[in-house]
Design an enzyme around this catalytic site. Structure first.
Site, PDB file in Angstrom:
ATOM      1  CG  HIS A  42     -20.991   9.322 -84.394  1.00  0.00           C
ATOM      2  ND1 HIS A  42     -21.857   9.751 -85.369  1.00  0.00           N
ATOM      3  CD2 HIS A  42     -21.592   8.257 -83.817  1.00  0.00           C
ATOM      4  CE1 HIS A  42     -22.930   8.982 -85.380  1.00  0.00           C
ATOM      5  NE2 HIS A  42     -22.792   8.059 -84.442  1.00  0.00           N
ATOM      6  CG  ASP A  87     -21.199  12.096 -87.724  1.00  0.00           C
ATOM      7  OD1 ASP A  87     -20.119  11.487 -87.573  1.00  0.00           O
ATOM      8  OD2 ASP A  87     -22.266  11.746 -87.193  1.00  0.00           O
ATOM      9  CB  SER A 180     -24.301   5.583 -85.720  1.00  0.00           C
ATOM     10  OG  SER A 180     -25.065   6.343 -84.832  1.00  0.00           O
TER      11      SER A 180
END
EC number: 3.4.21.-
Length: 234
Positions: A42, A87, A180
């Site tokens: 992502h 992910d 992230s």
């Protein structure tokens, strides 16, 4: 940034990669060898660059290096309608990185992590849980690897078998916006990738969700070896 942490020691994150584009810093990643970086799927974006050897965003290290992505690999069997499915993204750099005082890769894990392990999180993401405050330096914190059931309960629609659950039930320490793609390091091994968490970071009883790197080691190694048809675990 990391909620509930402290400034990382300048020598403890030589593998940590800073992703940035025209709007600034937006994700982290992990250097696993001189030509390859692992991050979250992502975090994929257009026209981004990667900086290595960075500590303070305002004070340059003499050995900082900047690279562009040459190739990007995302699981071919990823469900693109589900952001958190598989992910993980593998990036080949446009030219190899040279090891230096502040840059060195972190190896892939040789075994899966154990529940109860103490894990290290790090990143330049927000250090405040609601109104985001981004530090100039990376923050680090220690959290615990928790049983899957904890995150299955907290995030019933987001849980995957190839994810890890880490943090504290009471909250207090957690990754947050901007972290992230960065690493979860358990007992010295690169075990997780920052993927998802509660929208108000560090709030119990919802720990963070991390992509389980060990489950993807075969896919990573096959792609590095040139087998770009390799599929990820279901």
């Amino acid at each position: 940034m990391v909620i509930g942490g402290d400034e990382c020691d300048i020598n403890e994150h030589r593998f940590l990669v800073a992703f940035f584009n025209t709007t600034g810093f937006f994700c982290g990643g992990t250097l696993i060898n001189p030509e390859w970086v692992v991050t979250a799927a992502h975090c994929d974006s257009t026209n981004f660059q990667m900086q290595l050897g960075v500590h303070s965003k305002k004070v340059l290290n003499e050995d900082e290096q900047t690279r562009n992505p040459k190739e990007k690999f995302i699981c071919p069997n990823k469900n693109n309608n589900e952001v958190l499915d598989k992910d993980i993204m593998l990036i080949k750099l446009d030219k190899p990185i040279s090891n230096s005082k502040h840059i060195a890769p972190l190896s892939l894990p040789s075994s899966p992590p154990s529940v109860g392990s103490v894990c290290r999180i790090m990143g330049w993401g927000s250090i405040t849980p609601v109104k985001e405050t981004f530090p100039d330096v990376p923050y680090c914190a220690n959290i615990n690897l928790l049983d899957h059931a904890v995150c299955q309960t907290g995030y019933p629609s987001c849980w995957r078998n190839t994810t890890l659950c880490a943090g504290f039930l009471e909250g207090g320490k957690d990754t947050c916006g901007g972290d992230s793609g960065g690493p979860l390091i358990c007992n010295g091994q690169f075990q997780g990738i920052v993927s998802y968490g509660a929208h108000s970071c560090g709030q119990g009883p919802k720990p963070g969700i991390y992509t389980n790197v060990f489950d993807y080691t075969d896919w990573i190694q096959r792609n590095i070896a040139g087998n770009t048809d390799a599929t990820c675990p279901p």
